[in-house]
Design a protein around this motif. Structure first.
Motif, PDB file in Angstrom:
ATOM      1  N   SER A 113       0.867  -1.193   0.000  1.00  0.00           N
ATOM      2  CA  SER A 113       0.000   0.000   0.000  1.00  0.00           C
ATOM      3  C   SER A 113       0.899   1.238   0.000  1.00  0.00           C
ATOM      4  O   SER A 113       0.853   2.066   0.906  1.00  0.00           O
ATOM      5  N   GLU A 114       1.738   1.324  -1.065  1.00  0.00           N
ATOM      6  CA  GLU A 114       2.813   2.325  -1.067  1.00  0.00           C
ATOM      7  C   GLU A 114       2.391   3.714  -1.506  1.00  0.00           C
ATOM      8  O   GLU A 114       3.184   4.648  -1.432  1.00  0.00           O
ATOM      9  N   GLY A 115       1.174   3.890  -1.987  1.00  0.00           N
ATOM     10  CA  GLY A 115       0.824   5.264  -2.402  1.00  0.00           C
ATOM     11  C   GLY A 115      -0.567   5.328  -3.005  1.00  0.00           C
ATOM     12  O   GLY A 115      -1.330   4.345  -2.991  1.00  0.00           O
ATOM     13  N   ASP A 166      -1.089  -5.059 -13.748  1.00  0.00           N
ATOM     14  CA  ASP A 166      -0.307  -3.867 -13.424  1.00  0.00           C
ATOM     15  C   ASP A 166       1.143  -3.955 -13.913  1.00  0.00           C
ATOM     16  O   ASP A 166       1.613  -3.075 -14.624  1.00  0.00           O
ATOM     17  N   ARG A 167       1.875  -4.997 -13.515  1.00  0.00           N
ATOM     18  CA  ARG A 167       3.305  -5.049 -13.827  1.00  0.00           C
ATOM     19  C   ARG A 167       3.665  -6.367 -14.513  1.00  0.00           C
ATOM     20  O   ARG A 167       3.158  -7.425 -14.140  1.00  0.00           O
ATOM     21  N   ARG A 168       4.585  -6.310 -15.477  1.00  0.00           N
ATOM     22  CA  ARG A 168       5.020  -7.499 -16.198  1.00  0.00           C
ATOM     23  C   ARG A 168       6.128  -8.185 -15.401  1.00  0.00           C
ATOM     24  O   ARG A 168       6.633  -7.649 -14.408  1.00  0.00           O
ATOM     25  N   VAL A 224       4.679  10.423 -13.081  1.00  0.00           N
ATOM     26  CA  VAL A 224       3.823   9.419 -13.716  1.00  0.00           C
ATOM     27  C   VAL A 224       2.826   8.912 -12.673  1.00  0.00           C
ATOM     28  O   VAL A 224       3.173   8.802 -11.484  1.00  0.00           O
ATOM     29  N   ASP A 225       1.670   8.631 -13.023  1.00  0.00           N
ATOM     30  CA  ASP A 225       0.493   8.089 -12.351  1.00  0.00           C
ATOM     31  C   ASP A 225      -0.700   8.994 -12.615  1.00  0.00           C
ATOM     32  O   ASP A 225      -1.737   8.533 -13.026  1.00  0.00           O
ATOM     33  N   ALA A 226      -0.545  10.295 -12.303  1.00  0.00           N
ATOM     34  CA  ALA A 226      -1.669  11.261 -12.407  1.00  0.00           C
ATOM     35  C   ALA A 226      -2.768  10.896 -11.391  1.00  0.00           C
ATOM     36  O   ALA A 226      -3.941  10.768 -11.735  1.00  0.00           O
TER      37      ALA A 226
HETATM   38  O1  GYE Z   1       3.408   3.992 -10.776  1.00  0.00           O
HETATM   39  C1  GYE Z   1       3.493   3.536  -8.402  1.00  0.00           C
HETATM   40  C2  GYE Z   1       3.202   2.277  -7.614  1.00  0.00           C
HETATM   41  O2  GYE Z   1       2.997  -0.489 -10.602  1.00  0.00           O
HETATM   42  C3  GYE Z   1       2.265   1.268 -12.057  1.00  0.00           C
HETATM   43  O3  GYE Z   1       3.491   1.220  -8.524  1.00  0.00           O
HETATM   44  C4  GYE Z   1       2.461   0.823 -10.617  1.00  0.00           C
HETATM   45  C5  GYE Z   1       3.392   1.717  -9.864  1.00  0.00           C
HETATM   46  C6  GYE Z   1       2.938   3.180  -9.748  1.00  0.00           C
HETATM   47  O4  GYE Z   1       3.976   2.163  -6.491  1.00  0.00           O
HETATM   48  O5  GYE Z   1       2.905   4.678  -7.837  1.00  0.00           O
END
Ligand code: GYE
Length: 270
Positions: A4-6, A83-85, A215-217
């Motif tokens: 839960s980093e952001g 979300d992530r590869r 990045v994110d917005a």
């Molecule tokens: O940019 C970041 C979160 O995986 C796209 O992970 C996500 C990234 C995002 O910690 O805010």
């Protein structure tokens, strides 16, 4: 889930919980607390759990998945990357649903080129996410592809682990060495917010003396653009659950899916 980093992560988690409720799905949620070993353990727990039909994962890092993916395949449980590869193993997961992080990096580089087009110096600092994570690796690649074409020099680049706190600490340390910086690229909004605080405390005006792109917005990025402290935010869409659950249903119905289903996103400027 990673942890839960952001703000982005909070929206992503909410998307999965809310959409599961709307669709009448039973969602078992494991928070890996941004610890790779915990995420692998959670994955194994779901492989063993007889109530789990499909495993969805947002991998903290691109490597470390060979064994658990083999085990999931042996257990007949489809895996969907959200979300992530990850590196390789394409035969062991159904599909990856997420953003083109390299393209997000390219967009950030183009935005920084535009912001610095009349600046004689083009020294830019980069705040990097978790160094093993796909968004950190790929946004860095994409940013360099476009930024270096317009004469930008990346004079500092260091991990700040996606956080406001570390984004501020790293920028403060850099400012103690030199204030010859014209732009800062935050690989997510939170690290850019940390840089904004550090710039203010060093007597520099964010988005004017030093341009900032993140990045994110997330909603906080829009507030920063309204406040005039952030020049632009490249969107990374966290609301992936509807696409992921559709893919899960298709997988359980034995359908073959493309190995990558890109999420849809744009960019926004002050
Ligand atoms: O940019 C970041 C979160 O995986 C796209 O992970 C996500 C990234 C995002 O910690 O805010």
């Amino acid at each position: 889930q990673t942890g839960s980093e952001g703000g982005w992560r909070a929206a992503n988690t909410a998307s999965f919980k809310e959409t599961a409720e709307q669709l009448g799905l039973t969602l078992k949620f494991y928070d890996s607390q941004n610890d790779l070993a915990k995420q692998v353990a959670g994955f194994q727990q779901f492989i063993q759990d007889p109530e789990v039909d499909v495993i969805v994962m947002s991998p903290l890092e691109v490597t470390g998945w060979d064994q658990v993916l083999k085990d999931a395949q042996a257990a007949g449980k489809p895996v969907i990357l959200s979300d992530r590869r990850i590196d390789g193993n394409e035969d062991k997961y159904v599909t990856f649903i997420g953003a083109d992080f390299v393209e997000e990096g390219r967009k950030a580089g183009l935005a920084m080129c535009e912001l610095l087009k009349d600046s004689p110096s083009k020294n830019v600092w980069e705040l990097v996410g978790n160094v093993g994570a796909a968004p950190a690796i790929d946004r860095g690649t994409g940013f360099r592809e476009t930024a270096e074409k317009c004469g930008i020099t990346i004079t500092n680049s260091q991990t700040a682990n996606w956080s406001i706190k570390e984004g501020k600490e790293v920028t403060e340390a850099w400012l103690k060495q030199s204030k010859d910086v014209q732009g800062i690229f935050g690989q997510n909004d939170e690290m850019a917010f940390g840089a904004i605080e550090a710039l203010k405390e060093a007597g520099l005006v964010p988005a004017q003396d030093v341009k900032l792109i993140s990045v994110d917005a997330t909603s906080c990025a829009f507030q920063a653009m309204l406040d005039g402290t952030l020049n632009g935010a490249i969107e990374c869409n966290p609301l992936l659950a509807p696409q992921v659950y559709e893919a899960a249903k298709a997988a359980l119905n034995g359908e073959t899916l493309p190995k990558w289903i890109p999420s849809q996103e744009s960019e926004f400027y002050m």
